[in-house]
Motif scaffolding. Structure first.
Motif, PDB file in Angstrom:
ATOM      1  N   GLU A  22       0.833  -1.203   0.000  1.00 24.92           N
ATOM      2  CA  GLU A  22       0.000   0.000   0.000  1.00 24.92           C
ATOM      3  C   GLU A  22       0.869   1.255   0.000  1.00 24.92           C
ATOM      4  O   GLU A  22       0.584   2.227  -0.701  1.00 24.92           O
ATOM      5  CB  GLU A  22      -0.913   0.011   1.238  1.00 24.92           C
ATOM      6  CG  GLU A  22      -2.125  -0.879   1.141  1.00 24.92           C
ATOM      7  CD  GLU A  22      -3.218  -0.290   0.264  1.00 24.92           C
ATOM      8  OE1 GLU A  22      -3.191   0.924  -0.011  1.00 24.92           O
ATOM      9  OE2 GLU A  22      -4.103  -1.060  -0.156  1.00 24.92           O
ATOM     10  N   ASP A  23       1.935   1.224   0.797  1.00 27.14           N
ATOM     11  CA  ASP A  23       2.791   2.402   0.938  1.00 27.14           C
ATOM     12  C   ASP A  23       4.247   1.953   1.038  1.00 27.14           C
ATOM     13  O   ASP A  23       4.709   1.529   2.106  1.00 27.14           O
ATOM     14  CB  ASP A  23       2.397   3.191   2.192  1.00 27.14           C
ATOM     15  CG  ASP A  23       3.154   4.503   2.312  1.00 27.14           C
ATOM     16  OD1 ASP A  23       4.163   4.684   1.597  1.00 27.14           O
ATOM     17  OD2 ASP A  23       2.732   5.353   3.109  1.00 27.14           O
ATOM     18  N   PRO A  24       5.004   2.021  -0.063  1.00 31.57           N
ATOM     19  CA  PRO A  24       6.397   1.552  -0.075  1.00 31.57           C
ATOM     20  C   PRO A  24       7.295   2.246   0.942  1.00 31.57           C
ATOM     21  O   PRO A  24       8.302   1.673   1.361  1.00 31.57           O
ATOM     22  CB  PRO A  24       6.856   1.868  -1.512  1.00 31.57           C
ATOM     23  CG  PRO A  24       5.612   1.964  -2.305  1.00 31.57           C
ATOM     24  CD  PRO A  24       4.572   2.515  -1.376  1.00 31.57           C
ATOM     25  N   SER A  25       6.916   3.460   1.359  1.00 36.20           N
ATOM     26  CA  SER A  25       7.754   4.167   2.328  1.00 36.20           C
ATOM     27  C   SER A  25       7.775   3.472   3.690  1.00 36.20           C
ATOM     28  O   SER A  25       8.650   3.737   4.519  1.00 36.20           O
ATOM     29  CB  SER A  25       7.271   5.617   2.496  1.00 36.20           C
ATOM     30  OG  SER A  25       6.007   5.653   3.148  1.00 36.20           O
ATOM     31  N   HIS A  26       6.832   2.591   3.909  1.00 34.45           N
ATOM     32  CA  HIS A  26       6.784   1.851   5.183  1.00 34.45           C
ATOM     33  C   HIS A  26       7.802   0.718   5.246  1.00 34.45           C
ATOM     34  O   HIS A  26       7.941   0.067   6.286  1.00 34.45           O
ATOM     35  CB  HIS A  26       5.372   1.279   5.401  1.00 34.45           C
ATOM     36  CG  HIS A  26       4.362   2.319   5.722  1.00 34.45           C
ATOM     37  ND1 HIS A  26       3.037   2.025   5.957  1.00 34.45           N
ATOM     38  CD2 HIS A  26       4.464   3.667   5.881  1.00 34.45           C
ATOM     39  CE1 HIS A  26       2.371   3.134   6.209  1.00 34.45           C
ATOM     40  NE2 HIS A  26       3.219   4.144   6.173  1.00 34.45           N
ATOM     41  N   ASN A  27       8.499   0.489   4.143  1.00 37.23           N
ATOM     42  CA  ASN A  27       9.452  -0.628   4.132  1.00 37.23           C
ATOM     43  C   ASN A  27      10.796  -0.209   4.728  1.00 37.23           C
ATOM     44  O   ASN A  27      11.824  -0.116   4.056  1.00 37.23           O
ATOM     45  CB  ASN A  27       9.658  -1.155   2.708  1.00 37.23           C
ATOM     46  CG  ASN A  27      10.417  -2.480   2.711  1.00 37.23           C
ATOM     47  OD1 ASN A  27      10.355  -3.238   3.686  1.00 37.23           O
ATOM     48  ND2 ASN A  27      11.119  -2.766   1.622  1.00 37.23           N
ATOM     49  N   ASN A  28      10.751   0.043   6.026  1.00 38.29           N
ATOM     50  CA  ASN A  28      11.992   0.265   6.765  1.00 38.29           C
ATOM     51  C   ASN A  28      11.842  -0.389   8.127  1.00 38.29           C
ATOM     52  O   ASN A  28      10.746  -0.463   8.683  1.00 38.29           O
ATOM     53  CB  ASN A  28      12.328   1.758   6.883  1.00 38.29           C
ATOM     54  CG  ASN A  28      11.321   2.526   7.708  1.00 38.29           C
ATOM     55  OD1 ASN A  28      11.392   2.500   8.941  1.00 38.29           O
ATOM     56  ND2 ASN A  28      10.379   3.210   7.048  1.00 38.29           N
ATOM     57  N   ALA A  29      12.939  -0.866   8.637  1.00 43.67           N
ATOM     58  CA  ALA A  29      12.908  -1.676   9.858  1.00 43.67           C
ATOM     59  C   ALA A  29      12.326  -0.910  11.048  1.00 43.67           C
ATOM     60  O   ALA A  29      11.581  -1.476  11.861  1.00 43.67           O
ATOM     61  CB  ALA A  29      14.313  -2.176  10.182  1.00 43.67           C
ATOM     62  N   GLU A  30      12.668   0.356  11.160  1.00 45.11           N
ATOM     63  CA  GLU A  30      12.195   1.140  12.308  1.00 45.11           C
ATOM     64  C   GLU A  30      10.667   1.184  12.340  1.00 45.11           C
ATOM     65  O   GLU A  30      10.048   0.974  13.392  1.00 45.11           O
ATOM     66  CB  GLU A  30      12.768   2.560  12.240  1.00 45.11           C
ATOM     67  CG  GLU A  30      12.363   3.420  13.433  1.00 45.11           C
ATOM     68  CD  GLU A  30      12.921   4.826  13.345  1.00 45.11           C
ATOM     69  OE1 GLU A  30      12.574   5.644  14.216  1.00 45.11           O
ATOM     70  OE2 GLU A  30      13.702   5.093  12.397  1.00 45.11           O
ATOM     71  N   TYR A  31      10.056   1.453  11.189  1.00 40.33           N
ATOM     72  CA  TYR A  31       8.595   1.525  11.128  1.00 40.33           C
ATOM     73  C   TYR A  31       7.971   0.151  11.368  1.00 40.33           C
ATOM     74  O   TYR A  31       7.034   0.012  12.182  1.00 40.33           O
ATOM     75  CB  TYR A  31       8.143   2.066   9.770  1.00 40.33           C
ATOM     76  CG  TYR A  31       6.648   1.974   9.547  1.00 40.33           C
ATOM     77  CD1 TYR A  31       5.796   2.969  10.015  1.00 40.33           C
ATOM     78  CD2 TYR A  31       6.090   0.859   8.914  1.00 40.33           C
ATOM     79  CE1 TYR A  31       4.417   2.875   9.841  1.00 40.33           C
ATOM     80  CE2 TYR A  31       4.712   0.748   8.742  1.00 40.33           C
ATOM     81  CZ  TYR A  31       3.887   1.752   9.207  1.00 40.33           C
ATOM     82  OH  TYR A  31       2.528   1.650   9.055  1.00 40.33           O
ATOM     83  N   LEU A  32       8.462  -0.869  10.634  1.00 36.72           N
ATOM     84  CA  LEU A  32       7.840  -2.194  10.699  1.00 36.72           C
ATOM     85  C   LEU A  32       7.937  -2.820  12.086  1.00 36.72           C
ATOM     86  O   LEU A  32       7.046  -3.564  12.504  1.00 36.72           O
ATOM     87  CB  LEU A  32       8.480  -3.122   9.655  1.00 36.72           C
ATOM     88  CG  LEU A  32       8.207  -2.762   8.185  1.00 36.72           C
ATOM     89  CD1 LEU A  32       9.037  -3.638   7.262  1.00 36.72           C
ATOM     90  CD2 LEU A  32       6.724  -2.911   7.849  1.00 36.72           C
ATOM     91  N   MET A  33       9.016  -2.485  12.833  1.00 38.51           N
ATOM     92  CA  MET A  33       9.222  -3.117  14.132  1.00 38.51           C
ATOM     93  C   MET A  33       8.730  -2.265  15.297  1.00 38.51           C
ATOM     94  O   MET A  33       8.933  -2.625  16.461  1.00 38.51           O
ATOM     95  CB  MET A  33      10.712  -3.430  14.324  1.00 38.51           C
ATOM     96  CG  MET A  33      11.262  -4.463  13.350  1.00 38.51           C
ATOM     97  SD  MET A  33      10.392  -6.059  13.408  1.00 38.51           S
ATOM     98  CE  MET A  33      10.829  -6.624  15.052  1.00 38.51           C
ATOM     99  N   LYS A  34       8.060  -1.145  15.007  1.00 38.26           N
ATOM    100  CA  LYS A  34       7.479  -0.360  16.088  1.00 38.26           C
ATOM    101  C   LYS A  34       6.515  -1.219  16.889  1.00 38.26           C
ATOM    102  O   LYS A  34       5.723  -1.962  16.308  1.00 38.26           O
ATOM    103  CB  LYS A  34       6.724   0.848  15.523  1.00 38.26           C
ATOM    104  CG  LYS A  34       7.586   2.059  15.245  1.00 38.26           C
ATOM    105  CD  LYS A  34       6.735   3.228  14.783  1.00 38.26           C
ATOM    106  CE  LYS A  34       7.584   4.455  14.491  1.00 38.26           C
ATOM    107  NZ  LYS A  34       6.747   5.580  14.010  1.00 38.26           N
TER     108      LYS A  34
END
Length: 451
Positions: A424-436
């Motif tokens: 849906e949103d490629p900008s979410h593909n970073n470890a910090e966001y995904l592991m919040k």
């Protein structure tokens, strides 16, 4: 007429000649040489018996010695050397009851399938063309050697070979030969699925795949894939279409490039339209659910014809999704490419192109514009290296384990949820966001509520 014989094959001919035997290159290599094509291999026919051939050469393999064939190895190359023979009575539309060796080249050539394949050549004697194969090449005709019914009774697969050669060469099938195919096509049921498969693939990947129509008109498809015959009889009374289902299929096969997967896909992509056809109150035909049902039927047909698992999986996926419709927006393209696979998605677009080309003119420009835009967006997605699979995520199973998630089904569901978010949103593909923690808690709650 001079035919260029490769040195290794010439060495075999010379050694046989020096030992007092007749020997010629024969069959497809002669035909292809006359046509200006590069032969795939050079087969040799000789008056020498198999044991005599074996005694003349250091390295031989008994590839078909009961039928007079010995493979002679010259370096790393193998050449089939076969003794002149006369086939005995055929009992199973495939194998002769006995093979009789003969001293006559002409008797050997008589047993071959088509005139264009019944020519022999040597530098010493030139072209041996007892059955006017050269004339049939000039006139672009596929014609049996002798009586067609006899040739097809000997090996029923020759009927498919006739159509396949016609497709590969752009030739016509001589009328008597064609009528014999119509009469004897039911005997193809005795032929192994593996041999049928080979001929079918060669036909549909030829320059003239529309000759599938010949398989139908001669009764061959009624034996090897009767599902196709239903398509030829099914109309498509719909503004998007201009042909019966079968004729549409043939035109899509002609419209797509000569790739094995793509042409098999087009051959079967609408195979279940007959069973899914409904007609509304205004007389308009609809085919709801035909893609998913057709994918299953295609797999069944491919399995019946002994295709490999990779081919079945590829064709199944392309057919299942060939009619999916969605707005040409990046997130939709990402989702679809993720669903079918990064490597398969471009093939799916080729399928759509071919499908559109075989429909009516109605909205054709708009359909092509949609495909072009999807293709452009997909190229951007690849260029930007956007995430399309779990393996593309910025986190993996180890990261989840470090966060206290145990390996197993739950971990797989978490990764799938993360992928859905990133699609849906490629900008979410970073470890910090995904592991919040709040994101993980949200995913875990959703999983808990849906299991």
């Amino acid at each position: 007429m001079k035919i260029s014989i490769p040195p290794a094959a010439r060495e075999i001919l010379d050694r046989l000649h020096s030992a007092g035997f007749e020997a010629y290159v024969v069959g497809g290599c002669v035909r292809d040489s006359i046509l200006g094509r590069v032969p795939g291999d050079f087969d040799i026919t000789t008056s020498a018996k198999p044991q005599e051939v074996k005694e003349l050469f250091d390295r031989t393999i008994d590839t078909g010695i009961e039928h007079g064939t010995v493979t002679v190895m010259i370096g790393k190359e193998g050449f089939e050397v076969t003794t002149y023979r006369i086939d005995g009575e055929y009992e199973d539309s495939r194998h002769p009851k006995e093979v009789i060796f003969t001293a006559s080249l002409i008797e050997d050539l008589k047993r071959r399938d088509f005139t264009i394949n019944a020519m022999a050549y040597s530098d010493e004697d030139g072209l041996i063309d007892e059955f006017d194969g050269l004339s049939d090449i000039e006139n672009k005709i596929i014609r049996c050697v002798g009586e067609p019914k006899e040739r097809f009774t000997e090996d029923a697969l020759r009927m498919m070979r006739a159509v396949r050669f016609a497709a590969q060469l752009g030739y016509d099938i001589e009328e008597k030969t064609r009528e014999a195919i119509k009469e004897l096509s039911p005997t193809l049921s005795k032929i192994s699925a593996e041999r049928v498969q080979v001929e079918l693939v060669k036909l549909i990947t030829s320059d003239n795949p529309g000759r599938i129509r010949d398989l139908y008109e001669t009764g061959i498809t009624a034996v090897i894939m009767p599902e196709f015959d239903r398509c030829m009889d099914t109309p498509q009374d719909n503004i998007h279409h201009a042909y019966t289902v079968g004729e549409h299929i043939i035109k899509t096969v002609e419209a797509v490039r000569a790739d094995r997967y793509l042409r098999l896909t087009m051959l079967f992509h609408d195979i279940e339209k007959p069973s899914c056809r409904t007609t509304d109150e205004e007389g308009v035909d609809h085919f709801y659910g035909h893609a998913e049902k057709g994918a299953a039927t295609a797999v069944a047909i491919l399995r019946r014809l002994k295709f490999d698992k990779d081919t079945m999986n590829m064709v199944e996926k392309l057919i299942k999704y060939h009619d999916y419709r969605y707005p040409a927006e990046k997130k939709n393209v990402r989702k679809m490419a993720s669903k079918v696979g990064r490597d398969i998605f471009p093939l799916l677009l080729e399928v759509r192109d071919a499908d559109t080309a075989a429909q009516s003119d109605y909205l054709r420009d708009a359909k092509n514009e949609w495909t072009d835009e999807v293709r452009r967006l997909f190229a951007e997605i690849l260029k930007d290296d956007e995430c399309l699979a779990i393996s593309d995520l910025a986190v993996n199973g180890k990261d989840l384990m470090d966060a206290g998630i145990k390996p197993g089904k739950e971990m797989g569901l978490i990764l799938k949820a993360m992928l859905a978010d990133v699609l849906e949103d490629p900008s979410h593909n970073n470890a910090e966001y995904l592991m919040k923690k709040e994101n993980l808690d949200k995913i875990l709650k959703s999983i808990s509520e849906n299991t």
